[in-house]
Scaffold this motif. Structure first.
Motif, PDB file in Angstrom:
ATOM      1  N   VAL A 118       0.029   0.392   9.199  1.00 27.16           N
ATOM      2  CA  VAL A 118       1.210   0.605   9.871  1.00 27.16           C
ATOM      3  C   VAL A 118       2.316  -0.104   9.452  1.00 27.16           C
ATOM      4  O   VAL A 118       3.687  -0.060   9.476  1.00 27.16           O
ATOM      5  CB  VAL A 118       1.330   0.456  11.245  1.00 27.16           C
ATOM      6  N   TYR A 119       2.016  -1.362   8.565  1.00 35.17           N
ATOM      7  CA  TYR A 119       2.737  -2.295   8.000  1.00 35.17           C
ATOM      8  C   TYR A 119       2.202  -3.057   6.785  1.00 35.17           C
ATOM      9  O   TYR A 119       1.205  -3.296   6.720  1.00 35.17           O
ATOM     10  CB  TYR A 119       3.414  -3.087   8.980  1.00 35.17           C
ATOM     11  N   PHE A 120       3.157  -3.246   5.815  1.00 35.98           N
ATOM     12  CA  PHE A 120       2.927  -4.330   4.521  1.00 35.98           C
ATOM     13  C   PHE A 120       4.017  -5.010   3.956  1.00 35.98           C
ATOM     14  O   PHE A 120       5.114  -4.338   4.057  1.00 35.98           O
ATOM     15  CB  PHE A 120       1.895  -3.477   3.698  1.00 35.98           C
ATOM     16  N   GLU A 121       3.626  -5.904   3.354  1.00 34.84           N
ATOM     17  CA  GLU A 121       4.683  -6.608   2.498  1.00 34.84           C
ATOM     18  C   GLU A 121       3.974  -6.930   1.073  1.00 34.84           C
ATOM     19  O   GLU A 121       2.870  -7.144   1.137  1.00 34.84           O
ATOM     20  CB  GLU A 121       4.841  -7.873   3.305  1.00 34.84           C
ATOM     21  N   ALA A 122       4.746  -6.802   0.141  1.00 38.46           N
ATOM     22  CA  ALA A 122       4.350  -7.118  -0.999  1.00 38.46           C
ATOM     23  C   ALA A 122       4.880  -8.512  -1.955  1.00 38.46           C
ATOM     24  O   ALA A 122       5.832  -8.712  -1.358  1.00 38.46           O
ATOM     25  CB  ALA A 122       4.654  -5.947  -2.358  1.00 38.46           C
ATOM     26  N   PHE A 123       3.938  -9.191  -2.364  1.00 41.65           N
ATOM     27  CA  PHE A 123       4.404 -10.278  -3.082  1.00 41.65           C
ATOM     28  C   PHE A 123       3.960 -10.761  -4.387  1.00 41.65           C
ATOM     29  O   PHE A 123       2.901 -10.023  -4.956  1.00 41.65           O
ATOM     30  CB  PHE A 123       3.694 -11.480  -1.984  1.00 41.65           C
ATOM     31  N   GLU A 143      -2.161 -14.666 -12.401  1.00 40.13           N
ATOM     32  CA  GLU A 143      -2.284 -14.449 -10.922  1.00 40.13           C
ATOM     33  C   GLU A 143      -1.796 -13.304 -10.788  1.00 40.13           C
ATOM     34  O   GLU A 143      -0.821 -12.501 -10.905  1.00 40.13           O
ATOM     35  CB  GLU A 143      -1.633 -15.400 -10.028  1.00 40.13           C
ATOM     36  N   LYS A 144      -2.665 -12.462  -9.895  1.00 37.73           N
ATOM     37  CA  LYS A 144      -2.252 -11.027  -9.315  1.00 37.73           C
ATOM     38  C   LYS A 144      -1.349 -11.497  -8.334  1.00 37.73           C
ATOM     39  O   LYS A 144      -1.232 -12.544  -7.443  1.00 37.73           O
ATOM     40  CB  LYS A 144      -3.521 -10.401  -8.617  1.00 37.73           C
ATOM     41  N   GLY A 145      -0.628 -10.179  -7.896  1.00 40.42           N
ATOM     42  CA  GLY A 145       0.216 -10.165  -6.782  1.00 40.42           C
ATOM     43  C   GLY A 145      -0.845  -9.954  -5.588  1.00 40.42           C
ATOM     44  O   GLY A 145      -1.820  -9.923  -5.467  1.00 40.42           O
ATOM     45  N   GLY A 146      -0.084  -9.923  -4.344  1.00 40.50           N
ATOM     46  CA  GLY A 146      -0.741  -9.792  -3.217  1.00 40.50           C
ATOM     47  C   GLY A 146      -0.046  -8.968  -2.118  1.00 40.50           C
ATOM     48  O   GLY A 146       1.090  -8.659  -2.097  1.00 40.50           O
ATOM     49  N   TYR A 147      -0.653  -8.694  -1.070  1.00 36.41           N
ATOM     50  CA  TYR A 147      -0.348  -7.829   0.264  1.00 36.41           C
ATOM     51  C   TYR A 147      -0.698  -8.641   1.415  1.00 36.41           C
ATOM     52  O   TYR A 147      -1.685  -8.923   1.572  1.00 36.41           O
ATOM     53  CB  TYR A 147      -0.672  -6.605   0.210  1.00 36.41           C
ATOM     54  N   VAL A 148       0.321  -8.618   2.307  1.00 37.36           N
ATOM     55  CA  VAL A 148      -0.096  -8.757   3.587  1.00 37.36           C
ATOM     56  C   VAL A 148       0.126  -7.408   4.359  1.00 37.36           C
ATOM     57  O   VAL A 148       1.038  -6.622   4.260  1.00 37.36           O
ATOM     58  CB  VAL A 148       0.529  -9.911   4.486  1.00 37.36           C
ATOM     59  N   TYR A 149      -0.868  -7.238   5.321  1.00 39.08           N
ATOM     60  CA  TYR A 149      -0.616  -5.961   5.895  1.00 39.08           C
ATOM     61  C   TYR A 149      -1.104  -5.787   7.432  1.00 39.08           C
ATOM     62  O   TYR A 149      -1.846  -6.855   7.984  1.00 39.08           O
ATOM     63  CB  TYR A 149      -1.657  -4.806   5.139  1.00 39.08           C
ATOM     64  N   ILE A 150      -0.608  -4.562   8.081  1.00 36.16           N
ATOM     65  CA  ILE A 150      -1.103  -4.573   9.598  1.00 36.16           C
ATOM     66  C   ILE A 150      -1.762  -3.287   9.864  1.00 36.16           C
ATOM     67  O   ILE A 150      -0.937  -2.411   9.502  1.00 36.16           O
ATOM     68  CB  ILE A 150       0.050  -4.846  10.385  1.00 36.16           C
ATOM     69  N   MET A 151      -3.018  -3.265  10.211  1.00 39.36           N
ATOM     70  CA  MET A 151      -3.441  -2.128  10.547  1.00 39.36           C
ATOM     71  C   MET A 151      -3.580  -1.716  12.284  1.00 39.36           C
ATOM     72  O   MET A 151      -3.434  -2.985  12.795  1.00 39.36           O
ATOM     73  CB  MET A 151      -5.001  -2.093  10.178  1.00 39.36           C
ATOM     74  N   TRP A 196       1.599   6.805   0.408  1.00 35.97           N
ATOM     75  CA  TRP A 196       2.058   5.840  -0.664  1.00 35.97           C
ATOM     76  C   TRP A 196       3.124   5.854  -1.219  1.00 35.97           C
ATOM     77  O   TRP A 196       3.405   4.730  -1.832  1.00 35.97           O
ATOM     78  CB  TRP A 196       0.613   5.747  -1.270  1.00 35.97           C
ATOM     79  N   ASP A 197       3.845   6.837  -1.229  1.00 37.27           N
ATOM     80  CA  ASP A 197       5.329   6.540  -2.057  1.00 37.27           C
ATOM     81  C   ASP A 197       6.185   5.547  -1.404  1.00 37.27           C
ATOM     82  O   ASP A 197       7.126   5.178  -2.091  1.00 37.27           O
ATOM     83  CB  ASP A 197       5.960   8.103  -2.138  1.00 37.27           C
ATOM     84  N   ILE A 198       6.100   5.070  -0.265  1.00 38.11           N
ATOM     85  CA  ILE A 198       7.162   4.283   0.352  1.00 38.11           C
ATOM     86  C   ILE A 198       6.973   3.066  -0.367  1.00 38.11           C
ATOM     87  O   ILE A 198       5.965   2.377  -0.797  1.00 38.11           O
ATOM     88  CB  ILE A 198       6.850   3.950   1.773  1.00 38.11           C
ATOM     89  N   PRO A 199       8.314   2.631  -0.941  1.00 39.47           N
ATOM     90  CA  PRO A 199       8.419   1.477  -1.821  1.00 39.47           C
ATOM     91  C   PRO A 199       8.084   0.127  -0.933  1.00 39.47           C
ATOM     92  O   PRO A 199       8.615   0.119   0.189  1.00 39.47           O
ATOM     93  CB  PRO A 199       9.546   1.375  -2.486  1.00 39.47           C
ATOM     94  N   ALA A 200       7.229  -0.810  -1.537  1.00 39.11           N
ATOM     95  CA  ALA A 200       7.057  -2.146  -0.735  1.00 39.11           C
ATOM     96  C   ALA A 200       8.324  -3.133  -1.244  1.00 39.11           C
ATOM     97  O   ALA A 200       8.337  -3.329  -2.358  1.00 39.11           O
ATOM     98  CB  ALA A 200       5.640  -2.616  -1.145  1.00 39.11           C
ATOM     99  N   GLU A 201       9.220  -3.279  -0.490  1.00 34.48           N
ATOM    100  CA  GLU A 201      10.133  -4.228  -0.612  1.00 34.48           C
ATOM    101  C   GLU A 201       9.724  -5.940  -0.523  1.00 34.48           C
ATOM    102  O   GLU A 201       8.850  -6.061   0.428  1.00 34.48           O
ATOM    103  CB  GLU A 201      11.642  -4.008  -0.021  1.00 34.48           C
ATOM    104  N   PRO A 202      10.149  -6.635  -1.493  1.00 36.07           N
ATOM    105  CA  PRO A 202       9.689  -8.093  -1.151  1.00 36.07           C
ATOM    106  C   PRO A 202      10.358  -8.453   0.191  1.00 36.07           C
ATOM    107  O   PRO A 202      11.371  -8.173   0.744  1.00 36.07           O
ATOM    108  CB  PRO A 202      10.536  -8.667  -1.983  1.00 36.07           C
ATOM    109  N   PHE A 203       9.488  -9.506   0.919  1.00 39.76           N
ATOM    110  CA  PHE A 203       9.813 -10.089   2.388  1.00 39.76           C
ATOM    111  C   PHE A 203      11.245 -10.708   2.182  1.00 39.76           C
ATOM    112  O   PHE A 203      11.333 -11.304   1.285  1.00 39.76           O
ATOM    113  CB  PHE A 203       8.808 -10.732   3.010  1.00 39.76           C
ATOM    114  N   ASP A 204      12.063 -10.590   3.159  1.00 40.20           N
ATOM    115  CA  ASP A 204      13.363 -11.105   3.290  1.00 40.20           C
ATOM    116  C   ASP A 204      13.385 -11.461   4.848  1.00 40.20           C
ATOM    117  O   ASP A 204      13.699 -10.633   5.596  1.00 40.20           O
ATOM    118  CB  ASP A 204      14.565 -10.213   2.961  1.00 40.20           C
ATOM    119  N   GLU A 205      13.220 -12.768   5.048  1.00 42.46           N
ATOM    120  CA  GLU A 205      13.339 -13.188   6.367  1.00 42.46           C
ATOM    121  C   GLU A 205      14.562 -12.979   7.318  1.00 42.46           C
ATOM    122  O   GLU A 205      14.719 -12.682   8.452  1.00 42.46           O
ATOM    123  CB  GLU A 205      12.836 -14.604   6.460  1.00 42.46           C
TER     124      GLU A 205
END
Length: 113
Positions: free
Chosen positions: A51-56, A2-10, A95-104
């Motif tokens: 303006v926002y994204f999270e990687a999973f 399975e591929k990873g995924g992203y949630v994002y806000i535009m 795009w160089d900004i690293p996507a850190e895993p979501f941490d509630e």
């Protein structure tokens, strides 16, 4: 596998928001910017800044998180954005900004008035 995924806000210049999910963030953002779907919400309201994204690790995790974010009040979405991107910079331009895993535990809770 399975591929990873992203949630994002535009966002638009006027701060109108759109939350989405994808397995190909760069490709999907490019679609929004190029208004590939001219009758879509993002095209109609010029929502073309990432303006926002999270990687999973999995797309299913991203879909679950998208559902959570879509059910948030606007103020909570703005808090997510400001926590990662206080100046509302179009992250697709850097795009160089690293996507850190979501941490509630890093989420700021809204103060009660």
């Amino acid at each position: 596998m399975e591929k990873g995924g992203y949630v994002y806000i535009m966002a638009s210049k006027g701060k109108r928001l759109y939350t989405g999910v994808t397995s190909e963030l760069r490709f999907r953002v490019k679609q929004h910017k190029n208004k590939v779907h001219p009758n879509s919400h993002t095209a109609r309201y010029n929502i073309d800044q990432l303006v926002y994204f999270e990687a999973f690790e999995t797309i299913n995790e991203a879909i679950a998180r998208e559902s959570t974010i879509k059910n948030m009040h606007r103020v909570e979405k703005v808090q997510l954005i400001v926590g990662m991107n206080p100046d509302w910079v179009d992250l697709s331009l850097v795009w160089d900004i690293p996507a850190e895993p979501f941490d509630e535990s890093r989420m700021r809770r809204p103060e009660k008035f």
